[in-house]
Design an enzyme around this catalytic site. Structure first.
Site, PDB file in Angstrom:
ATOM      1  N   LYS A  14       0.826  -1.217   0.000  1.00 47.49           N
ATOM      2  CA  LYS A  14       0.000   0.000   0.000  1.00 47.49           C
ATOM      3  C   LYS A  14       0.859   1.265   0.000  1.00 47.49           C
ATOM      4  O   LYS A  14       0.593   2.194  -0.760  1.00 47.49           O
ATOM      5  CB  LYS A  14      -0.946   0.035   1.225  1.00 47.49           C
ATOM      6  CG  LYS A  14      -1.906  -1.145   1.297  1.00 47.49           C
ATOM      7  CD  LYS A  14      -2.890  -1.012   2.458  1.00 47.49           C
ATOM      8  CE  LYS A  14      -2.277  -1.024   3.845  1.00 47.49           C
ATOM      9  NZ  LYS A  14      -1.618  -2.294   4.221  1.00 47.49           N
ATOM     10  N   ARG A  89      -9.767   0.655   8.742  1.00 45.24           N
ATOM     11  CA  ARG A  89      -9.345  -0.697   9.100  1.00 45.24           C
ATOM     12  C   ARG A  89     -10.418  -1.446   9.883  1.00 45.24           C
ATOM     13  O   ARG A  89     -10.208  -2.607  10.238  1.00 45.24           O
ATOM     14  CB  ARG A  89      -8.100  -0.599   9.974  1.00 45.24           C
ATOM     15  CG  ARG A  89      -6.798  -1.019   9.266  1.00 45.24           C
ATOM     16  CD  ARG A  89      -5.724  -0.841  10.278  1.00 45.24           C
ATOM     17  NE  ARG A  89      -4.474  -1.472  10.104  1.00 45.24           N
ATOM     18  CZ  ARG A  89      -3.397  -0.890   9.576  1.00 45.24           C
ATOM     19  NH1 ARG A  89      -3.478   0.291   9.010  1.00 45.24           N
ATOM     20  NH2 ARG A  89      -2.250  -1.519   9.603  1.00 45.24           N
ATOM     21  N   ARG A 128      11.341  -5.872   5.087  1.00 42.48           N
ATOM     22  CA  ARG A 128      11.178  -4.443   5.407  1.00 42.48           C
ATOM     23  C   ARG A 128      11.744  -4.146   6.793  1.00 42.48           C
ATOM     24  O   ARG A 128      12.367  -3.113   7.011  1.00 42.48           O
ATOM     25  CB  ARG A 128       9.691  -4.061   5.332  1.00 42.48           C
ATOM     26  CG  ARG A 128       9.438  -2.571   5.486  1.00 42.48           C
ATOM     27  CD  ARG A 128       8.014  -2.195   5.148  1.00 42.48           C
ATOM     28  NE  ARG A 128       7.075  -2.568   6.197  1.00 42.48           N
ATOM     29  CZ  ARG A 128       5.750  -2.435   6.102  1.00 42.48           C
ATOM     30  NH1 ARG A 128       5.205  -1.954   5.006  1.00 42.48           N
ATOM     31  NH2 ARG A 128       4.955  -2.788   7.087  1.00 42.48           N
ATOM     32  N   ARG A 134      11.288  -0.392  11.709  1.00 38.00           N
ATOM     33  CA  ARG A 134       9.980  -0.580  12.344  1.00 38.00           C
ATOM     34  C   ARG A 134      10.013  -1.814  13.219  1.00 38.00           C
ATOM     35  O   ARG A 134      10.187  -2.922  12.732  1.00 38.00           O
ATOM     36  CB  ARG A 134       8.888  -0.724  11.273  1.00 38.00           C
ATOM     37  CG  ARG A 134       8.411   0.591  10.727  1.00 38.00           C
ATOM     38  CD  ARG A 134       7.289   0.403   9.736  1.00 38.00           C
ATOM     39  NE  ARG A 134       6.111  -0.242  10.297  1.00 38.00           N
ATOM     40  CZ  ARG A 134       4.937  -0.303   9.666  1.00 38.00           C
ATOM     41  NH1 ARG A 134       4.816   0.231   8.478  1.00 38.00           N
ATOM     42  NH2 ARG A 134       3.912  -0.903  10.226  1.00 38.00           N
ATOM     43  N   ARG A 146      -0.564  -9.079  13.558  1.00 39.91           N
ATOM     44  CA  ARG A 146      -1.106  -8.066  12.637  1.00 39.91           C
ATOM     45  C   ARG A 146      -1.885  -8.717  11.495  1.00 39.91           C
ATOM     46  O   ARG A 146      -2.917  -8.199  11.078  1.00 39.91           O
ATOM     47  CB  ARG A 146       0.026  -7.185  12.115  1.00 39.91           C
ATOM     48  CG  ARG A 146       0.452  -6.142  13.152  1.00 39.91           C
ATOM     49  CD  ARG A 146       1.868  -5.696  12.954  1.00 39.91           C
ATOM     50  NE  ARG A 146       2.056  -4.937  11.739  1.00 39.91           N
ATOM     51  CZ  ARG A 146       3.195  -4.919  11.041  1.00 39.91           C
ATOM     52  NH1 ARG A 146       4.224  -5.622  11.425  1.00 39.91           N
ATOM     53  NH2 ARG A 146       3.280  -4.182   9.961  1.00 39.91           N
TER      54      ARG A 146
HETATM   55  P1  AMP Z   1       0.579   0.495   9.213  1.00 38.02           P
HETATM   56  O1  AMP Z   1       1.738   1.396   8.984  1.00 38.02           O
HETATM   57  O2  AMP Z   1      -0.608   0.867   8.379  1.00 38.02           O
HETATM   58  O3  AMP Z   1       0.938  -0.964   9.081  1.00 38.02           O
HETATM   59  O4  AMP Z   1       0.119   0.718  10.729  1.00 38.02           O
HETATM   60  C1  AMP Z   1       0.986   0.441  11.820  1.00 38.02           C
HETATM   61  C2  AMP Z   1       0.173   0.314  13.098  1.00 38.02           C
HETATM   62  O5  AMP Z   1      -0.516   1.548  13.362  1.00 38.02           O
HETATM   63  C3  AMP Z   1      -0.929  -0.739  13.065  1.00 38.02           C
HETATM   64  O6  AMP Z   1      -0.437  -2.042  13.383  1.00 38.02           O
HETATM   65  C4  AMP Z   1      -1.884  -0.207  14.116  1.00 38.02           C
HETATM   66  O7  AMP Z   1      -1.408  -0.448  15.424  1.00 38.02           O
HETATM   67  C5  AMP Z   1      -1.816   1.301  13.886  1.00 38.02           C
HETATM   68  N1  AMP Z   1      -2.816   1.763  12.892  1.00 38.02           N
HETATM   69  C6  AMP Z   1      -2.569   2.292  11.662  1.00 38.02           C
HETATM   70  N2  AMP Z   1      -3.697   2.607  11.025  1.00 38.02           N
HETATM   71  C7  AMP Z   1      -4.708   2.256  11.851  1.00 38.02           C
HETATM   72  C8  AMP Z   1      -6.125   2.303  11.752  1.00 38.02           C
HETATM   73  N3  AMP Z   1      -6.741   2.777  10.660  1.00 38.02           N
HETATM   74  N4  AMP Z   1      -6.848   1.839  12.816  1.00 38.02           N
HETATM   75  C9  AMP Z   1      -6.251   1.370  13.916  1.00 38.02           C
HETATM   76  N5  AMP Z   1      -4.920   1.286  14.078  1.00 38.02           N
HETATM   77  C10 AMP Z   1      -4.143   1.717  13.055  1.00 38.02           C
END
Ligand code: AMP
Length: 192
Positions: A14, A89, A128, A134, A146
């Protein structure tokens, strides 16, 4: 306005595809994960709260996420459109997004859903983790959590957009440019 939900599991690509899409269509990138990471590095209260969930691979509560997104949409409501990356999400987030956009007389154009097999997702996340710093990409247990959270809480969001006839599946395996070309042709076909 072109408002795209870019959907897919962690590691589906994404972020990579968003970067290319914002350049081509001059859209505003709205990645909730990036926004949380920015809050973390700035040491804000929101960042401290988000960290407790992110560290576990769990979702940050809807109310927190929705408030943060609302601010960002309002600040950029005159842009050419948004790419929502990693948001919504959950179904309540999708409902809240529709409400926020309706208030501004806007709507989602389509959901582009990147489809990548689970073994490939895990392989990409581990890779990654070696370069991104991260911590949630560096621990196999967090990666599994996740993906599990994605299956249980996030996949129903695809159904939400299918019901609205806005769901567009995209093969998420192949070269970055191949996938990008495929995404662009779907956008031209369906959303413009
Ligand atoms: P990402 O970079 O999109 O993989 O997000 C990293 C982390 O941020 C996720 O594992 C969640 O803990 C939190 N997070 C990101 N976007 C959301 C969302 N829309 N709703 C809830 N938690 C989120």
């Amino acid at each position: 306005m072109l408002n795209i939900v870019l959907f897919g599991a962690p590691g589906a690509g994404k972020g990579t595809q968003s970067e290319k899409l914002i350049q081509k269509y001059q859209l505003q990138h709205l990645s909730t994960g990036d926004l949380f990471r920015m809050h973390l590095s700035n040491g804000t209260e929101l960042g401290k709260l988000a960290r407790t969930y992110m560290d576990q691979g769990h979702l940050v509560p809807d109310s927190v996420v929705i408030g943060m997104v609302r601010e960002k949409i309002e600040a950029h409501k005159d842009s050419k459109g948004f790419i929502f990356d990693g948001f919504p999400r959950t179904v309540p987030q999708a409902e809240a997004l529709d409400e926020m956009l309706t208030e501004l007389d806007l709507s989602i154009s389509c959901m582009l859903a990147l489809d990548v097999p689970e073994e490939e997702l895990k392989r990409r996340l581990v890779e990654r983790g070696k370069v991104s710093g991260r911590t949630d990409d560096q621990d196999p247990e967090k990666i599994n959590t996740r993906i599990q959270v994605y299956r249980n809480e996030t996949l129903p969001v695809a159904e939400y957009y299918k019901k609205q006839d806005k769901f567009i599946p995209i093969q998420g395996v192949g070269s970055i440019d191949e996938i990008f070309d495929n995404i662009c042709s779907k956008i031209e076909e369906h959303a413009k």
